[in-house]
Design an enzyme around this catalytic site. Structure first.
Site, PDB file in Angstrom:
ATOM      1  N   ILE A  51       0.889  -1.163   0.000  1.00  0.00           N
ATOM      2  CA  ILE A  51       0.000   0.000   0.000  1.00  0.00           C
ATOM      3  C   ILE A  51       0.922   1.205   0.000  1.00  0.00           C
ATOM      4  O   ILE A  51       1.881   1.255   0.766  1.00  0.00           O
ATOM      5  CB  ILE A  51      -0.945  -0.019   1.232  1.00  0.00           C
ATOM      6  CG1 ILE A  51      -1.851   1.218   1.272  1.00  0.00           C
ATOM      7  CG2 ILE A  51      -0.194  -0.164   2.534  1.00  0.00           C
ATOM      8  CD1 ILE A  51      -2.901   1.167   2.416  1.00  0.00           C
ATOM      9  N   SER A  52       0.687   2.159  -0.886  1.00  0.00           N
ATOM     10  CA  SER A  52       1.590   3.307  -1.014  1.00  0.00           C
ATOM     11  C   SER A  52       1.555   4.167   0.249  1.00  0.00           C
ATOM     12  O   SER A  52       0.579   4.179   0.983  1.00  0.00           O
ATOM     13  CB  SER A  52       1.176   4.173  -2.205  1.00  0.00           C
ATOM     14  OG  SER A  52       1.075   3.397  -3.370  1.00  0.00           O
ATOM     15  N   GLN A  53       2.630   4.925   0.463  1.00  0.00           N
ATOM     16  CA  GLN A  53       2.679   5.776   1.654  1.00  0.00           C
ATOM     17  C   GLN A  53       1.654   6.903   1.520  1.00  0.00           C
ATOM     18  O   GLN A  53       1.327   7.346   0.418  1.00  0.00           O
ATOM     19  CB  GLN A  53       4.082   6.303   1.873  1.00  0.00           C
ATOM     20  CG  GLN A  53       4.612   7.169   0.774  1.00  0.00           C
ATOM     21  CD  GLN A  53       5.844   7.924   1.246  1.00  0.00           C
ATOM     22  OE1 GLN A  53       5.792   8.691   2.200  1.00  0.00           O
ATOM     23  NE2 GLN A  53       6.933   7.707   0.588  1.00  0.00           N
TER      24      GLN A  53
END
Ligand code: SAH
Length: 209
Positions: A51-53
């Site tokens: 999951i992207s930051q």
């Protein structure tokens, strides 16, 4: 998260900040990582993906300049978090994920949270989703070797296309293009870090097709 990671880093769009304050990010990470969901980093979601930051989700969302009437395509559903944020800001979100179990889990999470305007497609999206084109915005959330040529024709007039691309020296740059008539203008580029855009699909065993 909103104050320290988004506002402090220059994301000012009130609608984006409200959407990110609203979407429960901990619902999109594995249970054992829930306590870390709001940290300033990407987190593993299984199948070698992340999951992207929060900052990158906020930045990419802000760069689409959504007003609420748009249809948006996301390539790389992953956890479904970015799609949930987009669903608060656009009329319709089409999102495509090549790893079938991730697509399934994301669709379940989005349904549980009532994101009824998101369509999750379990398939290879490297060439976009022409069936639902044109889009007012397209974002690729995996890093491509180059701008996939099939994407610009799927973009509506004035629409933005966001795609992370690997540079010759192995870095990654997020490009923002804008469709102006028949021309595609590069509007912006920022350094970034994404997992790779890959071809084909993957099922529960990680078997590639
Ligand atoms: N946007 C996601 C994070 C993306 S991680 C989130 O909010 O959680 C990148 C995702 O892109 C991974 O899940 C990976 O499986 C997917 N992906 C990579 N290549 C793809 C392709 N060709 N088509 C569809 N999805 C792809």
């Amino acid at each position: 998260m909103v104050r320290e990671q988004l506002q402090a880093e220059g994301i000012t769009d009130p609608a984006v900040l409200a959407a990110m304050a609203d979407v429960p990010r901990h619902r999109f990470v594995p249970r054992v990582l829930e306590h870390r969901a709001y940290e300033a980093c990407a987190l593993p979601i299984g199948y070698g993906q992340t999951i992207s930051q929060p900052f990158m989700v906020g930045l990419m969302t802000a760069l689409l300049h959504l007003r609420g009437h748009e249809r948006v395509l996301e390539i790389g559903t992953g956890s479904g978090y970015q799609a949930a944020v987009l669903s608060r800001l656009a009329r319709e979100v089409v999102t495509i994920e090549r790893v079938a179990p991730l697509a399934r889990r994301a669709a379940e999470t989005l349904a549980t949270l009532g994101c009824a305007n998101v369509l999750v497609l379990p398939a290879d999206g490297a060439e976009g989703v022409p069936d639902h084109a044109p889009y007012d915005g397209i974002m690729v959330t995996a890093c491509a070797p180059a701008l996939p040529e099939s994407l610009p024709p799927q973009l509506g007039e004035g629409g933005f296309l966001l795609v992370p691309v690997t540079t010759p020296d192995g870095e990654q740059v997020l490009y923002r293009y804008r469709r102006q008539g028949e021309r595609l203008e590069v509007a912006e580029s920022v350094p970034c870090r994404f997992v790779a855009l890959r071809r084909g699909t993957e099922d529960d065993d990680g078997a590639a097709a």
